[in-house]
Design a protein around this motif. Structure first.
Motif, PDB file in Angstrom:
ATOM      1  N   ASN A  37       0.855  -1.178   0.000  1.00 11.94           N
ATOM      2  CA  ASN A  37       0.000   0.000   0.000  1.00 11.94           C
ATOM      3  C   ASN A  37       0.895   1.234   0.000  1.00 11.94           C
ATOM      4  N   PRO A  38       1.263   1.752  -1.179  1.00  9.87           N
ATOM      5  CA  PRO A  38       2.205   2.880  -1.265  1.00  9.87           C
ATOM      6  C   PRO A  38       1.746   4.152  -0.557  1.00  9.87           C
ATOM      7  N   GLY A  39       0.464   4.265  -0.247  1.00 11.75           N
ATOM      8  CA  GLY A  39      -0.029   5.449   0.441  1.00 11.75           C
ATOM      9  C   GLY A  39       0.063   5.348   1.951  1.00 11.75           C
ATOM     10  N   MET A  40       0.499   4.195   2.466  1.00 11.90           N
ATOM     11  CA  MET A  40       0.588   4.000   3.913  1.00 11.90           C
ATOM     12  C   MET A  40       2.028   4.128   4.394  1.00 11.90           C
ATOM     13  N   ALA A  41       2.240   5.074   5.299  1.00 14.83           N
ATOM     14  CA  ALA A  41       3.564   5.229   5.901  1.00 14.83           C
ATOM     15  C   ALA A  41       3.763   4.127   6.931  1.00 14.83           C
ATOM     16  N   VAL A  42       4.973   3.591   6.976  1.00 16.92           N
ATOM     17  CA  VAL A  42       5.326   2.582   7.984  1.00 16.92           C
ATOM     18  C   VAL A  42       6.291   3.244   8.953  1.00 16.92           C
ATOM     19  N   CYS A  43       5.902   3.286  10.220  1.00 18.30           N
ATOM     20  CA  CYS A  43       6.670   3.986  11.241  1.00 18.30           C
ATOM     21  C   CYS A  43       7.581   3.010  11.978  1.00 18.30           C
ATOM     22  N   LEU A  44       8.841   3.401  12.117  1.00 21.27           N
ATOM     23  CA  LEU A  44       9.846   2.565  12.758  1.00 21.27           C
ATOM     24  C   LEU A  44      10.162   3.081  14.148  1.00 21.27           C
ATOM     25  N   LEU A  45      10.469   2.167  15.042  1.00 19.79           N
ATOM     26  CA  LEU A  45      10.969   2.548  16.361  1.00 19.79           C
ATOM     27  C   LEU A  45      12.477   2.736  16.284  1.00 19.79           C
ATOM     28  N   THR A 113      14.116  -4.066   3.842  1.00 15.38           N
ATOM     29  CA  THR A 113      13.402  -5.075   4.625  1.00 15.38           C
ATOM     30  C   THR A 113      13.698  -4.843   6.099  1.00 15.38           C
ATOM     31  N   VAL A 114      12.672  -4.927   6.931  1.00 12.16           N
ATOM     32  CA  VAL A 114      12.858  -4.807   8.383  1.00 12.16           C
ATOM     33  C   VAL A 114      13.429  -6.135   8.876  1.00 12.16           C
ATOM     34  N   LEU A 115      14.669  -6.093   9.358  1.00 14.91           N
ATOM     35  CA  LEU A 115      15.333  -7.296   9.854  1.00 14.91           C
ATOM     36  C   LEU A 115      14.996  -7.581  11.306  1.00 14.91           C
ATOM     37  N   GLN A 116      15.001  -6.518  12.112  1.00 14.39           N
ATOM     38  CA  GLN A 116      14.844  -6.709  13.548  1.00 14.39           C
ATOM     39  C   GLN A 116      14.293  -5.442  14.168  1.00 14.39           C
ATOM     40  N   LEU A 117      13.348  -5.609  15.073  1.00 23.46           N
ATOM     41  CA  LEU A 117      12.842  -4.496  15.860  1.00 23.46           C
ATOM     42  C   LEU A 117      13.720  -4.359  17.097  1.00 23.46           C
ATOM     43  N   PRO A 118      13.726  -3.197  17.734  1.00 21.67           N
ATOM     44  CA  PRO A 118      14.563  -3.041  18.926  1.00 21.67           C
ATOM     45  C   PRO A 118      14.078  -3.948  20.050  1.00 21.67           C
ATOM     46  N   ALA A 119      15.011  -4.386  20.891  1.00 17.12           N
ATOM     47  CA  ALA A 119      14.670  -5.194  22.058  1.00 17.12           C
ATOM     48  C   ALA A 119      13.836  -4.361  23.025  1.00 17.12           C
ATOM     49  N   GLN A 120      13.052  -5.024  23.831  1.00 15.17           N
ATOM     50  CA  GLN A 120      12.290  -4.320  24.852  1.00 15.17           C
ATOM     51  C   GLN A 120      13.258  -3.605  25.783  1.00 15.17           C
ATOM     52  N   ALA A 124      15.813   2.832  32.217  1.00 13.40           N
ATOM     53  CA  ALA A 124      15.181   4.125  31.919  1.00 13.40           C
ATOM     54  C   ALA A 124      15.849   4.780  30.709  1.00 13.40           C
ATOM     55  N   ARG A 125      17.160   4.640  30.600  1.00 15.26           N
ATOM     56  CA  ARG A 125      17.887   5.212  29.457  1.00 15.26           C
ATOM     57  C   ARG A 125      17.424   4.571  28.148  1.00 15.26           C
ATOM     58  N   GLU A 126      17.254   3.250  28.138  1.00 15.92           N
ATOM     59  CA  GLU A 126      16.784   2.562  26.928  1.00 15.92           C
ATOM     60  C   GLU A 126      15.363   2.984  26.569  1.00 15.92           C
ATOM     61  N   VAL A 127      14.523   3.208  27.581  1.00 13.27           N
ATOM     62  CA  VAL A 127      13.160   3.690  27.332  1.00 13.27           C
ATOM     63  C   VAL A 127      13.220   5.031  26.616  1.00 13.27           C
ATOM     64  N   GLU A 128      14.070   5.941  27.092  1.00 12.87           N
ATOM     65  CA  GLU A 128      14.216   7.260  26.469  1.00 12.87           C
ATOM     66  C   GLU A 128      14.743   7.156  25.041  1.00 12.87           C
ATOM     67  N   GLU A 129      15.714   6.274  24.811  1.00 13.37           N
ATOM     68  CA  GLU A 129      16.295   6.124  23.483  1.00 13.37           C
ATOM     69  C   GLU A 129      15.270   5.619  22.470  1.00 13.37           C
ATOM     70  N   GLN A 130      14.345   4.795  22.925  1.00 10.68           N
ATOM     71  CA  GLN A 130      13.354   4.230  22.007  1.00 10.68           C
ATOM     72  C   GLN A 130      12.112   5.090  21.872  1.00 10.68           C
ATOM     73  N   LYS A 131      11.980   6.107  22.695  1.00  6.15           N
ATOM     74  CA  LYS A 131      10.810   6.971  22.651  1.00  6.15           C
ATOM     75  C   LYS A 131      10.852   7.828  21.384  1.00  6.15           C
ATOM     76  N   ARG A 132       9.742   7.853  20.692  1.00  2.21           N
ATOM     77  CA  ARG A 132       9.650   8.678  19.484  1.00  2.21           C
ATOM     78  C   ARG A 132       9.370  10.116  19.875  1.00  2.21           C
ATOM     79  N   VAL A 133       9.707  11.024  18.995  1.00  2.00           N
ATOM     80  CA  VAL A 133       9.425  12.440  19.224  1.00  2.00           C
ATOM     81  C   VAL A 133       7.924  12.619  19.314  1.00  2.00           C
ATOM     82  N   GLU A 134       7.482  13.350  20.329  1.00  2.00           N
ATOM     83  CA  GLU A 134       6.053  13.627  20.487  1.00  2.00           C
ATOM     84  C   GLU A 134       5.788  15.065  20.063  1.00  2.00           C
ATOM     85  N   TYR A 135       4.654  15.242  19.423  1.00  2.00           N
ATOM     86  CA  TYR A 135       4.286  16.572  18.955  1.00  2.00           C
ATOM     87  C   TYR A 135       3.016  17.003  19.652  1.00  2.00           C
ATOM     88  N   ILE A 136       3.062  18.172  20.231  1.00  2.00           N
ATOM     89  CA  ILE A 136       1.903  18.734  20.897  1.00  2.00           C
ATOM     90  C   ILE A 136       1.470  19.942  20.085  1.00  2.00           C
TER      91      ILE A 136
END
Length: 137
Positions: A37-45, A113-120, A124-136
Motif C-alpha cells: 500500500n504505497p499510500g501508507m507510511a510505515v513507522c519505525l521505532l 526489509t525490516v530485519l529486527q525491531l529493537p529489544a524491549q 530508563a535510558r533505553e526507554v528514552e532512546e526508544q521513545k519517538r518524538v512527540e508533537y503537541i
C-alpha cells in the motif's frame, strides 16, 4: 507516529519482515511506505534494523541541479535525532561507518526489509532512546 510531516498520513507500525519502499508522501518529507500500500507510511521505532536491496542513495544538491550519491552501505539502523528541536526532521538512519543521514534525504524508490525491531527496553535510558518524538499541537 512517524516524523512530524507524516502525522496526518495513514500509517502503521513496522513489523519484522516488512518490505518497505522510500517514498515522497507530498507532505514535505520522505519516509517508508508499505509495498502492499504505497499510500501508507510505515513507522519505525528507534533501533529498528534494516537491510536495503542495493546501496543506499541520497540526493545531493549543486547550485543548479540535484544529483544522487551512493553511501556504499546496504544496512542501517533507524534513529531519531534532534528530539528536542521542533520544526525539524527527526527520522534518520545510522550506517555501519557511524554516518547518520536524515530519512528524508534518501532517494525515492529504494527498497528495504525490516530485519529486527529493537529489544524491549530494560533501563530508563533505553526507554528514552526508544521513545519517538512527540508533537503537541
Amino acid at each position: 507516529m512517524c516524523d512530524f510531516s507524516l502525522q496526518n498520513t495513514l500509517s502503521r507500525p513496522a513489523k519484522v519482515g516488512d518490505k518497505l519502499t522510500t517514498r515522497n508522501f507530498g507532505t514535505g518529507t520522505r519516509g517508508f511506505a508499505a509495498q502492499e500500500n504505497p499510500g501508507m507510511a510505515v513507522c519505525l521505532l528507534p533501533g529498528t534494523e534494516l537491510a536495503f536491496s542495493e546501496e543506499v542513495a541520497i540526493g545531493t544538491f549543486d547550485l543548479l541541479w540535484s544529483k544522487q550519491a551512493a553511501l556504499r552501505h546496504t544496512m542501517a539502523i533507524f534513529r531519531q535525532i534532534n528530539k528536542n528541536a521542533r520544526h525539524m526532521h527527526h527520522d534518520a538512519l545510522e550506517f555501519p561507518d557511524g554516518k547518520i543521514v536524515l530519512l528524508t534525504s534518501l532517494q525515492e524508490g529504494q527498497e528495504a526489509t525490516v530485519l529486527q525491531l529493537p529489544a524491549q527496553p530494560m533501563t530508563a535510558r533505553e526507554v528514552e532512546e526508544q521513545k519517538r518524538v512527540e508533537y503537541i499541537g
